[in-house]
Design a protein around this motif. Structure first.
Motif, mmCIF file in Angstrom:
data_model
loop_
_atom_site.group_PDB
_atom_site.id
_atom_site.type_symbol
_atom_site.label_atom_id
_atom_site.label_comp_id
_atom_site.label_asym_id
_atom_site.label_seq_id
_atom_site.Cartn_x
_atom_site.Cartn_y
_atom_site.Cartn_z
ATOM 1 N N GLN A 91 0.856 -1.185 0.000
ATOM 2 C CA GLN A 91 0.000 0.000 0.000
ATOM 3 C C GLN A 91 0.892 1.234 0.000
ATOM 4 O O GLN A 91 1.961 1.239 0.611
ATOM 5 C CB GLN A 91 -0.869 0.039 1.263
ATOM 6 C CG GLN A 91 -1.975 -0.980 1.332
ATOM 7 C CD GLN A 91 -2.730 -0.873 2.647
ATOM 8 O OE1 GLN A 91 -2.145 -0.971 3.725
ATOM 9 N NE2 GLN A 91 -4.042 -0.676 2.570
ATOM 10 N N ALA A 148 -5.211 -5.582 -6.074
ATOM 11 C CA ALA A 148 -6.026 -6.534 -5.320
ATOM 12 C C ALA A 148 -7.419 -5.924 -5.174
ATOM 13 O O ALA A 148 -7.598 -4.929 -4.459
ATOM 14 C CB ALA A 148 -5.404 -6.818 -3.961
ATOM 15 N N SER A 151 -9.356 -4.127 -2.037
ATOM 16 C CA SER A 151 -8.487 -3.993 -0.862
ATOM 17 C C SER A 151 -8.433 -2.565 -0.333
ATOM 18 O O SER A 151 -7.992 -2.340 0.798
ATOM 19 C CB SER A 151 -7.076 -4.493 -1.177
ATOM 20 O OG SER A 151 -6.492 -3.776 -2.254
ATOM 21 N N LEU A 154 -10.211 -1.979 3.127
ATOM 22 C CA LEU A 154 -9.812 -2.796 4.273
ATOM 23 C C LEU A 154 -8.939 -2.048 5.278
ATOM 24 O O LEU A 154 -8.437 -2.652 6.226
ATOM 25 C CB LEU A 154 -9.075 -4.043 3.777
ATOM 26 C CG LEU A 154 -9.865 -4.928 2.811
ATOM 27 C CD1 LEU A 154 -9.020 -6.118 2.367
ATOM 28 C CD2 LEU A 154 -11.175 -5.394 3.442
ATOM 29 N N ILE A 157 -3.308 -2.334 6.096
ATOM 30 C CA ILE A 157 -3.111 -3.782 6.105
ATOM 31 C C ILE A 157 -1.705 -4.094 6.598
ATOM 32 O O ILE A 157 -0.718 -3.595 6.040
ATOM 33 C CB ILE A 157 -3.339 -4.375 4.700
ATOM 34 C CG1 ILE A 157 -4.772 -4.067 4.244
ATOM 35 C CG2 ILE A 157 -3.081 -5.874 4.693
ATOM 36 C CD1 ILE A 157 -5.018 -4.335 2.772
ATOM 37 N N THR A 165 -4.320 -11.332 1.995
ATOM 38 C CA THR A 165 -5.337 -10.383 1.536
ATOM 39 C C THR A 165 -5.419 -10.384 0.016
ATOM 40 O O THR A 165 -6.524 -10.375 -0.557
ATOM 41 C CB THR A 165 -5.021 -8.969 2.044
ATOM 42 O OG1 THR A 165 -4.956 -8.977 3.469
ATOM 43 C CG2 THR A 165 -6.082 -7.977 1.593
ATOM 44 N N VAL A 166 -4.268 -10.403 -0.653
ATOM 45 C CA VAL A 166 -4.256 -10.451 -2.115
ATOM 46 C C VAL A 166 -4.949 -11.722 -2.605
ATOM 47 O O VAL A 166 -5.768 -11.686 -3.541
ATOM 48 C CB VAL A 166 -2.806 -10.384 -2.643
ATOM 49 C CG1 VAL A 166 -2.773 -10.646 -4.151
ATOM 50 C CG2 VAL A 166 -2.188 -9.026 -2.330
ATOM 51 N N CYS A 169 -8.770 -11.331 -2.071
ATOM 52 C CA CYS A 169 -9.422 -10.315 -2.908
ATOM 53 C C CYS A 169 -9.421 -10.695 -4.383
ATOM 54 O O CYS A 169 -10.361 -10.366 -5.125
ATOM 55 C CB CYS A 169 -8.720 -8.974 -2.731
ATOM 56 S SG CYS A 169 -8.949 -8.184 -1.126
ATOM 57 N N LEU A 189 -3.995 -2.206 -2.432
ATOM 58 C CA LEU A 189 -2.813 -3.041 -2.587
ATOM 59 C C LEU A 189 -2.495 -3.185 -4.067
ATOM 60 O O LEU A 189 -3.384 -3.502 -4.871
ATOM 61 C CB LEU A 189 -3.062 -4.431 -1.981
ATOM 62 C CG LEU A 189 -2.938 -4.571 -0.465
ATOM 63 C CD1 LEU A 189 -3.458 -5.942 -0.025
ATOM 64 C CD2 LEU A 189 -1.499 -4.390 -0.013
#
Length: 222
Positions: A91, A148, A151, A154, A157, A165-166, A169, A189
């Motif tokens: 990020q 992603a 994302s 969220l 992260i 997470t990737v 998503c 992301l």
């Protein structure tokens, strides 16, 4: 290539939106050295005028942030056979400012290309929009941006949670043609691979915000 929705996915394609300004953009960028991974731009005569909220480019950001949207950081990326790199999933969490001042909630500090950067409260990042103006075609083998999907909703992260997470998503590949603009929520992301087999992959990336920083912090700007 999937169609992405900005609100749901955090990114959207504006096909050929910058086409009418490409000649002027390339003219004002001719003096920029391109021997590094990313050239942070400031004081480039004529660039700010091409990014105002009422231009073909700036209006894309203004559609999300309102008429107070203004460019607060610009970076020129030029991947080529001699200057090439990959970027892992991350990020964008820092902003560029004119000078360091200790303000509650703004930390840690770093210096990139001689410019002070700081991580602000994440809500400020969530209120920003990033545009990628494509000066070259970006097919799948010319290092398109990977995002992603969703994302951006969220929050901040943790590094340890990025890969999971990737995977949860799902990944979208943001291919482009010359003159396209990809608009994405700044906290999404994202990643990119190294380019292969192309002379250039020039992208002007511009962060926009409509938020004033607390005194005495001032956006670095362009």
């Amino acid at each position: 290539m999937p169609t992405l929705n900005y609100d749901q996915d955090g990114a959207a394609l504006h096909h050929r939106r910058a086409a009418s300004l490409l000649g002027k953009l390339e003219q004002v960028l001719t003096t920029c050295s391109r021997d590094r991974a990313g050239i942070r731009l400031a004081g480039i005569t004529g660039l700010a005028a091409l990014l105002k909220h009422d231009t073909a480019i700036g209006s894309v950001a203004a559609a999300h942030l309102g008429s107070s949207a203004r460019p607060v950081r610009a970076i020129l990326f030029d991947k080529s056979p001699t200057t090439n790199w990959a970027l892992g999933w991350h990020q964008d969490r820092t902003i560029a400012v004119q000078a360091r001042h200790e303000i509650d909630g703004f930390s840690p500090w770093s210096v990139k290309a001689g410019i002070p950067h700081v991580e602000p409260p994440f809500a400020l990042i969530e209120g920003m929009v990033t545009l990628r103006i494509h000066l070259d075609d970006v097919p799948p083998d010319n290092a398109p941006l990977l995002v992603a999907r969703g994302s951006h909703r969220l929050g901040r992260i943790a590094e340890a949670d990025v890969d999971a997470t990737v995977a949860r998503c799902g990944v979208a590949m943001c291919c482009a043609v010359r003159g396209d603009i990809w608009c994405y929520a700044t906290p999404i992301l994202h990643a990119s691979a190294a380019a292969s087999g192309h002379a250039h992959r020039r992208v002007l990336q511009v962060d926009f915000s409509a938020t004033q920083l607390p005194d005495p912090l001032v956006w670095y700007g362009i």
